[in-house]
Design a protein around this motif. Sequence first.
Motif, PDB file in Angstrom:
ATOM      1  N   ALA A  25       0.738  -1.113   0.027  1.00  0.00           N
ATOM      2  CA  ALA A  25      -0.166  -0.040  -0.034  1.00  0.00           C
ATOM      3  C   ALA A  25       0.914   1.204  -0.177  1.00  0.00           C
ATOM      4  N   LEU A  26       1.989   1.018   0.726  1.00  0.00           N
ATOM      5  CA  LEU A  26       2.861   2.350   0.768  1.00  0.00           C
ATOM      6  C   LEU A  26       3.523   2.823  -0.634  1.00  0.00           C
ATOM      7  N   ALA A  27       3.464   1.779  -1.517  1.00  0.00           N
ATOM      8  CA  ALA A  27       4.168   2.001  -3.035  1.00  0.00           C
ATOM      9  C   ALA A  27       3.479   3.086  -3.546  1.00  0.00           C
ATOM     10  N   VAL A  28       1.940   2.991  -3.375  1.00  0.00           N
ATOM     11  CA  VAL A  28       1.302   3.972  -4.076  1.00  0.00           C
ATOM     12  C   VAL A  28       1.824   5.419  -3.814  1.00  0.00           C
ATOM     13  N   TYR A  29       2.432   5.632  -2.603  1.00  0.00           N
ATOM     14  CA  TYR A  29       3.015   6.917  -2.277  1.00  0.00           C
ATOM     15  C   TYR A  29       4.180   7.177  -2.582  1.00  0.00           C
ATOM     16  N   GLU A  30       5.141   6.484  -3.447  1.00  0.00           N
ATOM     17  CA  GLU A  30       6.444   6.618  -3.592  1.00  0.00           C
ATOM     18  C   GLU A  30       6.766   7.921  -4.371  1.00  0.00           C
ATOM     19  N   CYS A  31       5.893   8.494  -5.330  1.00  0.00           N
ATOM     20  CA  CYS A  31       6.234   9.540  -5.853  1.00  0.00           C
ATOM     21  C   CYS A  31       4.808  10.318  -6.337  1.00  0.00           C
ATOM     22  N   ASP A  32       5.053  11.689  -6.935  1.00  0.00           N
ATOM     23  CA  ASP A  32       3.935  12.493  -7.241  1.00  0.00           C
ATOM     24  C   ASP A  32       4.109  12.383  -8.758  1.00  0.00           C
ATOM     25  N   GLY A  33       3.472  13.684  -9.421  1.00  0.00           N
ATOM     26  CA  GLY A  33       3.793  13.594 -10.860  1.00  0.00           C
ATOM     27  C   GLY A  33       5.167  13.771 -11.462  1.00  0.00           C
ATOM     28  N   TYR A  34       6.096  14.056 -10.506  1.00  0.00           N
ATOM     29  CA  TYR A  34       7.384  13.896 -10.971  1.00  0.00           C
ATOM     30  C   TYR A  34       7.990  12.781 -10.597  1.00  0.00           C
ATOM     31  N   THR A  35       8.099  11.821 -11.730  1.00  0.00           N
ATOM     32  CA  THR A  35       8.422  10.472 -11.470  1.00  0.00           C
ATOM     33  C   THR A  35       9.920  10.184 -11.604  1.00  0.00           C
ATOM     34  N   LEU A  36      10.766  11.059 -11.922  1.00  0.00           N
ATOM     35  CA  LEU A  36      12.243  10.659 -12.075  1.00  0.00           C
ATOM     36  C   LEU A  36      13.011  10.357 -10.787  1.00  0.00           C
ATOM     37  N   PRO A 458      18.990  24.063  -2.067  1.00  0.00           N
ATOM     38  CA  PRO A 458      20.066  23.432  -2.710  1.00  0.00           C
ATOM     39  C   PRO A 458      20.506  21.872  -2.040  1.00  0.00           C
ATOM     40  N   ASP A 459      20.337  22.017  -0.640  1.00  0.00           N
ATOM     41  CA  ASP A 459      20.835  20.821   0.023  1.00  0.00           C
ATOM     42  C   ASP A 459      19.783  19.503  -0.124  1.00  0.00           C
ATOM     43  N   ALA A 460      18.889  19.541  -0.864  1.00  0.00           N
ATOM     44  CA  ALA A 460      17.570  19.051  -0.749  1.00  0.00           C
ATOM     45  C   ALA A 460      17.871  17.641  -1.663  1.00  0.00           C
ATOM     46  N   LYS A 461      18.751  17.466  -2.391  1.00  0.00           N
ATOM     47  CA  LYS A 461      18.605  16.378  -3.275  1.00  0.00           C
ATOM     48  C   LYS A 461      19.726  15.076  -2.647  1.00  0.00           C
ATOM     49  N   VAL A 462      19.040  14.565  -1.305  1.00  0.00           N
ATOM     50  CA  VAL A 462      19.892  13.716  -0.629  1.00  0.00           C
ATOM     51  C   VAL A 462      18.987  12.441  -0.446  1.00  0.00           C
ATOM     52  N   CYS A 463      19.623  11.714  -0.682  1.00  0.00           N
ATOM     53  CA  CYS A 463      19.264  10.180  -0.234  1.00  0.00           C
ATOM     54  C   CYS A 463      17.813   9.905  -0.915  1.00  0.00           C
ATOM     55  N   VAL A 464      17.557  10.353  -2.224  1.00  0.00           N
ATOM     56  CA  VAL A 464      16.131  10.087  -2.769  1.00  0.00           C
ATOM     57  C   VAL A 464      16.744   9.001  -3.757  1.00  0.00           C
ATOM     58  N   GLU A 465      15.873   7.929  -4.049  1.00  0.00           N
ATOM     59  CA  GLU A 465      16.418   6.925  -4.897  1.00  0.00           C
ATOM     60  C   GLU A 465      16.020   7.343  -6.413  1.00  0.00           C
ATOM     61  N   THR A 466      17.112   7.856  -7.332  1.00  0.00           N
ATOM     62  CA  THR A 466      16.768   8.053  -8.576  1.00  0.00           C
ATOM     63  C   THR A 466      16.705   6.805  -9.518  1.00  0.00           C
ATOM     64  N   ARG A 467      15.730   6.887 -10.189  1.00  0.00           N
ATOM     65  CA  ARG A 467      15.651   5.713 -11.022  1.00  0.00           C
ATOM     66  C   ARG A 467      15.085   5.849 -12.431  1.00  0.00           C
ATOM     67  N   THR A 468      14.980   5.019 -13.254  1.00  0.00           N
ATOM     68  CA  THR A 468      13.985   5.227 -14.543  1.00  0.00           C
ATOM     69  C   THR A 468      12.777   5.350 -14.310  1.00  0.00           C
ATOM     70  N   PRO A 469      11.992   6.226 -14.586  1.00  0.00           N
ATOM     71  CA  PRO A 469      10.376   6.297 -14.403  1.00  0.00           C
ATOM     72  C   PRO A 469       9.778   5.304 -15.065  1.00  0.00           C
ATOM     73  N   ARG A 470       8.505   5.150 -14.485  1.00  0.00           N
ATOM     74  CA  ARG A 470       7.377   4.429 -15.203  1.00  0.00           C
ATOM     75  C   ARG A 470       6.585   5.499 -15.991  1.00  0.00           C
ATOM     76  N   ARG A 471       6.122   4.735 -17.134  1.00  0.00           N
ATOM     77  CA  ARG A 471       4.940   5.268 -17.968  1.00  0.00           C
ATOM     78  C   ARG A 471       3.812   6.014 -16.883  1.00  0.00           C
ATOM     79  N   ARG A 472       3.278   7.106 -17.009  1.00  0.00           N
ATOM     80  CA  ARG A 472       2.226   7.424 -16.277  1.00  0.00           C
ATOM     81  C   ARG A 472       1.369   7.867 -17.233  1.00  0.00           C
ATOM     82  N   ALA A 473      -0.085   7.950 -16.938  1.00  0.00           N
ATOM     83  CA  ALA A 473      -1.182   7.909 -17.609  1.00  0.00           C
ATOM     84  C   ALA A 473      -1.468   9.632 -18.043  1.00  0.00           C
ATOM     85  N   ALA A 474      -1.438  10.238 -16.925  1.00  0.00           N
ATOM     86  CA  ALA A 474      -1.727  11.679 -17.305  1.00  0.00           C
ATOM     87  C   ALA A 474      -1.475  12.542 -16.015  1.00  0.00           C
ATOM     88  N   VAL A 475      -1.262  13.694 -16.200  1.00  0.00           N
ATOM     89  CA  VAL A 475      -1.042  14.547 -14.888  1.00  0.00           C
ATOM     90  C   VAL A 475      -1.734  15.651 -14.653  1.00  0.00           C
TER      91      VAL A 475
END
Lengths: 475, 475
Positions: A25-36, A458-475
């Motif tokens: 269930a938590l996987a639903v919350y792993e990103c918003d419309g920014y999927t990168l 600018p110190d923000a980009k820490v420890c976030v898993e960057t990965r190839t995005p999945r396709r999304r239907a719409a934003v």
Amino acid sequence: MPSGRLATRLRALAGDDGVVDHPDALAVYECDGYTLERATPELVVLPRTPAAVAAVVRLLWDEQIAFVPRGAGTGLSGGTLPVHAPVMICTSRLNRIEAIDRTNRRVVAQAGVVNQWVSNAVRDAGLHYAPDPSSQPACTIGGNVAENSGGPHTLKYGVTTNHVLGVELVLPDGQVVTLGGPVEDRPGYDLVGLVVGSEGTFGLVTRATLRLTRSPEDYRTLLAVFDSIDAASEAVSGIIASGVVPAALEMMDRLILGAVEAAYHVGLPTDAGAVLLVELDGPAVGLDDQMARVERVCRGQGARELRLARDDAERAALWKARKRAFGAVGRLAPSYCTQDGVVPRTRVPDIVRAIAAAGERHQIRIGNVFHAGDGNIHPILLFDERDPGEVERVLAAGRDILEACVALGGSITGEHGIGVEKAAQMPLLFSPDDLLAMTRLRAVFDPAQRANPHKIFPDAKVCVETRTPRRRAAV
Amino acid sequence: MPSGRLATRLRALAGDDGVVDHPDALAVYECDGYTLERATPELVVLPRTPAAVAAVVRLLWDEQIAFVPRGAGTGLSGGTLPVHAPVMICTSRLNRIEAIDRTNRRVVAQAGVVNQWVSNAVRDAGLHYAPDPSSQPACTIGGNVAENSGGPHTLKYGVTTNHVLGVELVLPDGQVVTLGGPVEDRPGYDLVGLVVGSEGTFGLVTRATLRLTRSPEDYRTLLAVFDSIDAASEAVSGIIASGVVPAALEMMDRLILGAVEAAYHVGLPTDAGAVLLVELDGPAVGLDDQMARVERVCRGQGARELRLARDDAERAALWKARKRAFGAVGRLAPSYCTQDGVVPRTRVPDIVRAIAAAGERHQIRIGNVFHAGDGNIHPILLFDERDPGEVERVLAAGRDILEACVALGGSITGEHGIGVEKAAQMPLLFSPDDLLAMTRLRAVFDPAQRANPHKIFPDAKVCVETRTPRRRAAV
């Protein structure tokens, strides 16, 4: 506190079904419309009332646990991505419109109320809530406030901050403050204006008092077809210079036209270089004359076809095509990334060329659909998530486009916010001293950095898993 | 540092004629348009450039001397009154419009540029600067930014904060920061919005980038005459409800009409209960139809006469009468005090009755001239400065009126700011925690309270010489 015990205590505040802790269930919350980039919270809590939100925040404060707020998850800059914030507080159950004052034209809405519901609730009185992001059937007032959302009609009516009179804010220690109120002027410092667009870094907005706008008596909606995007850009300048104030002035280029037409079959000219969607609104008398002026300008720039919507159905079809353009792009490539930047509107032709150049340089196909009247661009970068090299090239092309916006006198976001996506680009616009002043401001509300930590700056980009995005239907 | 030595060092930065230290000359600076309290600075410095302002502020910082900024001194809440601030920095010599970009519709103006000059400079291009306080032939952009000034046409076009894209701010330590810029959106926190209306407590604004507005193609200006202020108030609600968005919607009551007519002889009906001044603007086509609607509403509320300005000269005469109403009031009494408050516009009839009641209770004659469309009231309290008891009663009546505004869901200032005048009333609107949060915000910019100390917040009313006011010609 162990995660299980925290979940138990949160359930006491939010109800048995008000806490999500199962990994699936938590996987639903792993990103918003920014999927990168993606990151999964440890717990998601869904309180039912503003008071319950305050109680949850107070508990987290006592336990020294940081949190990330989330509305509908339609944001486009990763503002709801948990970064060193184990608990996500989701406002989707705060879905009540608490008060409607048609005479003074204001509404008090809880944070989880969907943008479109506000207009629906007051349509009978000839009123509406003006900010209209493309995601308005899904996005929430709380998220709109956090991101200072725009939309096509903000050209004439202004963005979210122009329509928020007051907010109730739960501070990171659980204290509840009411800022602003029912009248226009706010003595003292403009704290409402400061909170709108602060991306949840001052606390969590639970209620907002919104200004309603009288709905126009009538509309005229024109599709103007051009052979080149340059000609369409020049027409934008000409329309603005003519003295007409369009309610909306949108542009779509050939790549987008093809995708939209394939998806929705509204009869768009797929061989055109670009189209403009021009809407005028206001008292019925005079609209035809104003539209005649717009048409003259478009013809002067070589428009090959001018198609005026003949009725509400045709108008609705044109807007549906525009507002769902992002969704249609799914047809063009397995993945896409919507960029957001802004330039002075006279520089639209320049930025369009810079976007094309960035696409060629990095071998990325790019479509354009944007708020031309505002100079607010939305290049859509197409790619294939299975090709890691292509993902890198998309990120590089995006950076190039934002740098071009700044070089043309513009800015790195028109309406999507900074979030995690653009934190690294903030130094393009702000000196270290500016950024330090902003973090000190934040410390007034959130000295311990518990509310949506590691965002914007600018110190923000820490420890976030960057990965190839999945396709999304719409934003 | 002894005052003489400080003057010498300031002269090195501002020129020989750039420092005022003779007592007779200093008396000019003892108050602004709020004359009920007075205090004279020890030194006034008039730098010629933004860089010289920064140098002056740096020197004062090094010497640990607080300062108060001043533009043209037209403010109405004592914002430029020196309170524990020995040095006044006057921006009147920063009078250059530095850049005009007609295409992108923006201007960079120094702080001492007079509001009206901006519109004059771009009139040839069919543009103007929209915020139009009644003092616009005298007041300066820096003061407008500090006070977030309004004006009659802000009903349609918004107040100062809606027209400022960026500012250059000299922080209290002399550091210069540039906030905002030429495009609309500001990523990160809205620092420009925070500085606009901060009444000089974050530092001194030396330059502002202003948005220009396309001048309307045409106008219709109507004087609607009513037997009672109640009927006029109802007409205001009716006009707004009709869907027409007037550019301005002003009200004057019988007392004011008499004074204005005696002063300017424009043919106003001195036996009327109240008049409305309604202006529509926009593309010429459609204006007549909209005005017909306004006239229908006015007739429905019993207007006994509707007088449409037939040409630019008649329109100018009506506006002159309205904008100089404050000046005309000098005929009615030796002294007067202009109050400023705001209520939801449906409560205009209620606040008008509350104003009359306060006048009766304290035996003070009160006239009304105000921005009715905004619910922004300006009761003018008439008195005789030679009667100390009457001065006390004016202050008491003013307090009653502001309390009535708050009780009706409004606020203690519509557009004049807090300054020293209303600092004591801030707790009517804000909790101690709210006020503490604001002072902490201030500390981010001005930890030592060197920039315009003792303003806005309730500890402000200290050590100012309160005395009976002198009569002023106009504000």
